[in-house]
Design a protein around this motif. Structure first.
Motif, PDB file in Angstrom:
ATOM      1  N   ARG A  33       0.815  -1.217   0.000  1.00  0.00           N
ATOM      2  CA  ARG A  33       0.000   0.000   0.000  1.00  0.00           C
ATOM      3  C   ARG A  33       0.851   1.271   0.000  1.00  0.00           C
ATOM      4  N   GLN A  34       1.841   1.342   0.870  1.00  0.00           N
ATOM      5  CA  GLN A  34       2.651   2.557   0.982  1.00  0.00           C
ATOM      6  C   GLN A  34       3.385   2.883  -0.321  1.00  0.00           C
ATOM      7  N   GLN A  37       0.834   3.921  -3.010  1.00  0.00           N
ATOM      8  CA  GLN A  37       0.316   5.278  -2.794  1.00  0.00           C
ATOM      9  C   GLN A  37       1.340   6.317  -3.242  1.00  0.00           C
ATOM     10  N   GLU A  38       2.612   6.025  -3.010  1.00  0.00           N
ATOM     11  CA  GLU A  38       3.662   6.944  -3.456  1.00  0.00           C
ATOM     12  C   GLU A  38       3.714   6.999  -4.985  1.00  0.00           C
ATOM     13  N   VAL A  40       1.175   6.530  -6.997  1.00  0.00           N
ATOM     14  CA  VAL A  40       0.020   7.343  -7.404  1.00  0.00           C
ATOM     15  C   VAL A  40       0.351   8.821  -7.246  1.00  0.00           C
ATOM     16  N   ARG A  41       0.895   9.185  -6.088  1.00  0.00           N
ATOM     17  CA  ARG A  41       1.174  10.589  -5.775  1.00  0.00           C
ATOM     18  C   ARG A  41       2.286  11.163  -6.659  1.00  0.00           C
ATOM     19  N   ILE A  96      -5.488  13.181  -6.339  1.00  0.00           N
ATOM     20  CA  ILE A  96      -4.995  11.970  -5.678  1.00  0.00           C
ATOM     21  C   ILE A  96      -6.126  11.265  -4.940  1.00  0.00           C
ATOM     22  N   TRP A  99      -7.915   8.197  -6.449  1.00  0.00           N
ATOM     23  CA  TRP A  99      -7.201   6.928  -6.563  1.00  0.00           C
ATOM     24  C   TRP A  99      -7.366   6.133  -5.281  1.00  0.00           C
ATOM     25  N   ASN A 100      -7.422   4.818  -5.417  1.00  0.00           N
ATOM     26  CA  ASN A 100      -7.593   3.945  -4.269  1.00  0.00           C
ATOM     27  C   ASN A 100      -6.588   2.804  -4.373  1.00  0.00           C
ATOM     28  N   VAL A 101      -5.886   2.551  -3.281  1.00  0.00           N
ATOM     29  CA  VAL A 101      -5.011   1.383  -3.189  1.00  0.00           C
ATOM     30  C   VAL A 101      -5.646   0.480  -2.147  1.00  0.00           C
ATOM     31  N   ASN A 105      -3.455  -4.967  -2.922  1.00  0.00           N
ATOM     32  CA  ASN A 105      -2.378  -4.305  -3.675  1.00  0.00           C
ATOM     33  C   ASN A 105      -2.818  -3.917  -5.079  1.00  0.00           C
ATOM     34  N   VAL A 107      -4.337  -0.884  -7.555  1.00  0.00           N
ATOM     35  CA  VAL A 107      -4.501   0.562  -7.698  1.00  0.00           C
ATOM     36  C   VAL A 107      -5.665   0.784  -8.646  1.00  0.00           C
TER      37      VAL A 107
END
Length: 161
Positions: A33-34, A37-38, A40-41, A96, A99-101, A105, A107
């Motif tokens: 997830r972490q 998310q990075e 995506v960002r 952002i 978006w969903n994670v 796992n 996206v």
């Protein structure tokens, strides 16, 4: 996508195997997830926003089809990109929060608000409208995503006990 991991010889094979097993357990529990998310960002959302700033020019070098003359006259617009009349679609696509994670796992792009649902028509085109796909990413995006993921995996392996 391949990921390289360089081992410290002092660690030894038994300790390295234990760390890999720990990483595997973490990944099965949605542990990506972490870094996702990075990605995506830092990669995906900015890439979508760039589509609107460059009139759809992506890594393939192709731009969106120009607006029809009648549309340009109606909008009294010639210089700005095709899908940026109000800027709502650009803001929604690059947000952002869209978006969903999830814990598997995965996206996912959560979709557009009703105020810009016309964006889907531009993505695929219609009988009367040329497609202008804005959900696509540039060639370098996969390299950036790989770098983020490789760094995260390396950090996880180094810090596991």
């Amino acid at each position: 996508m391949s990921v390289e991991v360089h081992w410290d010889r002092v660690m030894g094979p038994a300790r390295a195997a234990a760390r890999i097993t720990g990483l595997e357990r973490k990944l099965r529990r949605g542990g990506l997830r972490q870094p996702l998310q990075e990605i995506v960002r830092e990669v995906l959302a900015p890439s979508m926003r760039r589509q609107f700033e460059t009139n759809g020019v992506s890594g393939d070098g192709n731009a969106w089809s120009p607006l029809k003359e009648t549309t340009q006259r109606r909008w009294n617009k010639r210089a700005s990109p095709a899908l940026v009349q109000s800027g709502k679609l650009k803001r929604a696509a690059g947000a952002i929060a869209r978006w969903n994670v999830n814990n598997n796992n995965e996206v996912r792009f959560a979709g557009l608000p009703l105020s810009v649902v016309y964006g889907y028509l531009h993505q695929t085109g219609t009988v009367n409208m040329t497609d202008r796909p804005w959900i696509r990413f540039s060639d370098g995006d996969d390299v950036k995503a790989k770098e983020i993921l490789s760094k995260w995996i390396g950090n996880q392996v180094r810090t596991m006990k």
